[in-house]
Scaffold this active site. Structure first.
Site, PDB file in Angstrom:
ATOM      1  CG  HIS A 127      -0.270   0.245   2.512  1.00 47.67           C
ATOM      2  ND1 HIS A 127       0.256  -0.770   3.250  1.00 47.67           N
ATOM      3  CD2 HIS A 127      -0.022   1.381   3.205  1.00 47.67           C
ATOM      4  CE1 HIS A 127       0.796  -0.279   4.354  1.00 47.67           C
ATOM      5  NE2 HIS A 127       0.651   1.024   4.346  1.00 47.67           N
TER       6      HIS A 127
HETATM    7  C1  UD1 Z   1      -2.208   5.682   5.660  1.00 45.93           C
HETATM    8  C2  UD1 Z   1      -0.892   6.239   6.185  1.00 45.93           C
HETATM    9  C3  UD1 Z   1       0.203   5.208   6.039  1.00 45.93           C
HETATM   10  C4  UD1 Z   1      -0.186   3.899   6.687  1.00 45.93           C
HETATM   11  C5  UD1 Z   1      -1.533   3.439   6.172  1.00 45.93           C
HETATM   12  C6  UD1 Z   1      -1.964   2.229   6.949  1.00 45.93           C
HETATM   13  C7  UD1 Z   1      -0.580   8.657   5.931  1.00 45.93           C
HETATM   14  C8  UD1 Z   1       0.189   9.695   5.207  1.00 45.93           C
HETATM   15  N1  UD1 Z   1      -0.480   7.428   5.430  1.00 45.93           N
HETATM   16  O1  UD1 Z   1      -2.058   5.440   4.279  1.00 45.93           O
HETATM   17  O2  UD1 Z   1       1.387   5.678   6.654  1.00 45.93           O
HETATM   18  O3  UD1 Z   1       0.808   2.948   6.404  1.00 45.93           O
HETATM   19  O4  UD1 Z   1      -2.510   4.472   6.347  1.00 45.93           O
HETATM   20  O5  UD1 Z   1      -2.922   1.474   6.282  1.00 45.93           O
HETATM   21  O6  UD1 Z   1      -1.222   8.938   6.901  1.00 45.93           O
HETATM   22  N2  UD1 Z   1      -9.445   4.585   1.960  1.00 45.93           N
HETATM   23  C9  UD1 Z   1     -10.654   3.955   2.034  1.00 45.93           C
HETATM   24  N3  UD1 Z   1     -11.113   3.564   3.254  1.00 45.93           N
HETATM   25  C10 UD1 Z   1     -10.431   3.796   4.403  1.00 45.93           C
HETATM   26  C11 UD1 Z   1      -9.190   4.442   4.322  1.00 45.93           C
HETATM   27  C12 UD1 Z   1      -8.705   4.839   3.098  1.00 45.93           C
HETATM   28  O7  UD1 Z   1     -11.317   3.729   1.025  1.00 45.93           O
HETATM   29  O8  UD1 Z   1     -10.898   3.421   5.482  1.00 45.93           O
HETATM   30  C13 UD1 Z   1      -8.925   5.019   0.628  1.00 45.93           C
HETATM   31  C14 UD1 Z   1      -9.416   6.399   0.253  1.00 45.93           C
HETATM   32  O9  UD1 Z   1      -9.556   6.444  -1.118  1.00 45.93           O
HETATM   33  C15 UD1 Z   1      -8.242   7.287   0.657  1.00 45.93           C
HETATM   34  C16 UD1 Z   1      -7.052   6.382   0.346  1.00 45.93           C
HETATM   35  O10 UD1 Z   1      -7.504   5.080   0.670  1.00 45.93           O
HETATM   36  O11 UD1 Z   1      -8.209   8.471  -0.044  1.00 45.93           O
HETATM   37  C17 UD1 Z   1      -5.819   6.713   1.120  1.00 45.93           C
HETATM   38  O12 UD1 Z   1      -6.091   6.775   2.503  1.00 45.93           O
HETATM   39  P1  UD1 Z   1      -5.138   7.599   3.495  1.00 45.93           P
HETATM   40  O13 UD1 Z   1      -5.605   7.419   4.886  1.00 45.93           O
HETATM   41  O14 UD1 Z   1      -4.951   8.994   3.023  1.00 45.93           O
HETATM   42  O15 UD1 Z   1      -3.729   6.920   3.298  1.00 45.93           O
HETATM   43  P2  UD1 Z   1      -3.326   5.383   3.333  1.00 45.93           P
HETATM   44  O16 UD1 Z   1      -2.802   5.008   1.994  1.00 45.93           O
HETATM   45  O17 UD1 Z   1      -4.427   4.583   3.926  1.00 45.93           O
HETATM   46  N1  UDP Z   2      -3.636  -5.822   8.934  1.00 40.85           N
HETATM   47  C1  UDP Z   2      -4.914  -6.362   9.050  1.00 40.85           C
HETATM   48  N2  UDP Z   2      -5.571  -6.767   7.918  1.00 40.85           N
HETATM   49  C2  UDP Z   2      -5.006  -6.692   6.678  1.00 40.85           C
HETATM   50  C3  UDP Z   2      -3.704  -6.136   6.570  1.00 40.85           C
HETATM   51  C4  UDP Z   2      -3.061  -5.702   7.717  1.00 40.85           C
HETATM   52  O1  UDP Z   2      -5.456  -6.469  10.173  1.00 40.85           O
HETATM   53  O2  UDP Z   2      -5.629  -7.083   5.695  1.00 40.85           O
HETATM   54  C5  UDP Z   2      -2.945  -5.356  10.145  1.00 40.85           C
HETATM   55  C6  UDP Z   2      -1.538  -5.880  10.319  1.00 40.85           C
HETATM   56  O3  UDP Z   2      -1.528  -7.140  10.962  1.00 40.85           O
HETATM   57  C7  UDP Z   2      -0.925  -4.819  11.200  1.00 40.85           C
HETATM   58  C8  UDP Z   2      -1.548  -3.544  10.651  1.00 40.85           C
HETATM   59  O4  UDP Z   2      -2.754  -3.947  10.016  1.00 40.85           O
HETATM   60  O5  UDP Z   2      -1.288  -4.999  12.550  1.00 40.85           O
HETATM   61  C9  UDP Z   2      -0.602  -2.895   9.674  1.00 40.85           C
HETATM   62  O6  UDP Z   2      -1.261  -1.908   8.994  1.00 40.85           O
HETATM   63  P1  UDP Z   2      -0.755  -1.349   7.587  1.00 40.85           P
HETATM   64  O7  UDP Z   2       0.107  -2.349   6.900  1.00 40.85           O
HETATM   65  O8  UDP Z   2      -1.976  -0.877   6.879  1.00 40.85           O
HETATM   66  O9  UDP Z   2       0.044  -0.046   8.020  1.00 40.85           O
HETATM   67  P2  UDP Z   2       1.581   0.279   8.328  1.00 40.85           P
HETATM   68  O10 UDP Z   2       2.006  -0.603   9.444  1.00 40.85           O
HETATM   69  O11 UDP Z   2       2.345   0.071   7.061  1.00 40.85           O
HETATM   70  O12 UDP Z   2       1.560   1.717   8.697  1.00 40.85           O
END
Ligand code: UD1
Ligand code: UDP
Length: 363
Positions: free
Chosen positions: A206
């Protein structure tokens, strides 16, 4: 009475604070409240963790309407400001490195609230990652640093933070793994997907640097094509990645692959069960590098760097970026049982949250 407000916003944030309510209740002198910024809002990126881990619902929930990163930050900051005005916390705790972390830290600073940062001091030294900027700015205004690994202590010391502000407490993400181990082992996900232990690999992707461009996604698909010639691959897709695959019209390249099990983001218990029984994990996640290290499951991280170096030096993680030859060589090591041996980092023992509240109770 000390009023503490912890702010979470994303999936990994929630997973890092699952023991906070329980530990805070041991102290009559502490009142602990939780604010959810709504950065992650989908059922399978947020609500699922509260329900399956039986967490107390957040005391404050913001509804943000964010079409851009800047509006996301502004909305979160305004929402937190209103909560702080009414709740009047003595201390705020921010978690990890996401945009909610930065927004909450700035509000604490501007409103003269003491700030603690959970998982502080981590550095990838890669300023092209949005998370690295969030970490640097947050730590520059933090008063109390809770650190997961020794590298964090060294980074903060190099940034002239004082030893009395820095607490190496261990990893609260591992606290969750330890606390819910029985439930993790009881998950029916392998049965549901008709998989046998060690007969599959698990993938997550991601990071914007990997998934936001067509070139990046094509590289991931190349890796998937190679892996699925060797083993079945389970790939729960993050919404960011899902949206990008659709945007670049690449669904067909994945849906035709019979050895690939594509699924929506998994719940925590199912996902941890999938880690536990996998032959190996391939990811660009931060937290999953740590969880695989604790489980001693080989982890290939498709990034050029990591802010969690102990997962490589002590743990089961290997950084490979997108070098297909190196990926092939490492996967063959895993198949032939010659992959490196590994250990669990100090203090990753399920008691980090306990140590944190001990520190907070003495402030
Ligand atoms: C965010 C964090 C990243 C983290 C990740 C964990 C920042 C800058 N990035 O990235 O560090 O590793 O979360 O998963 O804060 N979306 C949905 N549903 C949701 C959430 C997101 O559909 O519940 C979609 C939306 O289109 C949104 C996009 O994902 O615009 C990105 O979401 P965002 O929270 O901005 O960043 P992540 O890529 O999730
Ligand atoms: N995780 C989860 N379901 C998934 C993928 C990840 O519960 O399908 C959990 C994972 O075990 C960990 C956390 O989400 O506890 C990590 O989140 P993510 O990889 O989105 O974020 P990051 O750690 O890179 O910020």
């Amino acid at each position: 009475m000390q009023k503490i407000l912890t702010v979470v916003g994303t999936r990994p944030n929630i997973i890092k604070i699952t023991r906070f309510t329980h530990e805070s209740q041991k102290y009559l002198s502490i009142e602990h409240s939780l604010l959810h910024t709504g950065q992650h809002y989908s059922q399978n990126m947020s609500d699922v963790f509260f329900s399956e881990l039986q967490l107390k619902q957040p005391d404050f929930v913001l509804k943000i309407n964010a079409s851009t990163v800047v509006s996301q930050l502004v909305n979160i900051m305004q929402g937190i400001e209103q909560t702080v005005q009414s709740y009047k916390p003595d201390l705020m705790i921010v978690v990890g490195d996401v945009n909610s972390t930065l927004a909450a830290a700035l509000v604490a600073n501007k409103m003269n609230i003491r700030l603690a940062h959970l998982e502080s001091g981590l550095r990838s030294f890669d300023r092209s990652m949005p998370e690295e900027i969030n970490r640097i700015i947050t730590d520059s205004i933090t008063d109390i640093f809770f650190v997961t690994e020794q590298s964090g202590v060294e980074n903060l010391t190099n940034e002239n933070k004082l030893p009395e502000q820095i607490f190496l407490v261990g990893n609260t993400m591992i606290d969750t793994l330890v606390a819910y181990d029985e439930h993790i082992k009881a998950s029916p996900i392998l049965h549901n997907l008709q998989l046998k232990p060690a007969s599959y690999a698990l993938m997550t992707m991601h990071r914007p640097g990997n998934v936001d461009t067509k070139e990046g996604l094509l590289k991931i698909i190349e890796v998937i094509d190679y892996l699925t010639q060797r083993i079945r691959l389970v790939f729960p897709i993050h919404p960011r990645t899902f949206n990008k695959i659709k945007e670049f019209d690449l669904q067909n390249k994945l849906s035709a692959n019979k050895n690939l099990i594509l699924m929506d983001p998994a719940g925590y218990l199912d996902f941890q069960n999938l880690i536990l029984h996998s032959l190996f994990v391939i990811t660009d996640s931060g937290g999953i590098q740590e969880e695989t290290t604790f489980r001693q499951i080989p982890c290939i991280t498709l990034r050029p760097n990591t802010e969690r170096p102990c997962t490589v030096s002590i743990g089961s993680n290997t950084l490979l970026n997108f070098d297909l030859d190196k990926i092939k060589a490492t996967v063959e090591q895993i198949f032939s049982n010659t992959y490196k041996t590994c250990a669990i980092p100090p203090l990753w023992d399920g008691k980090a949250t306990e140590r944190i509240f001990e520190v907070l109770s003495k402030l």
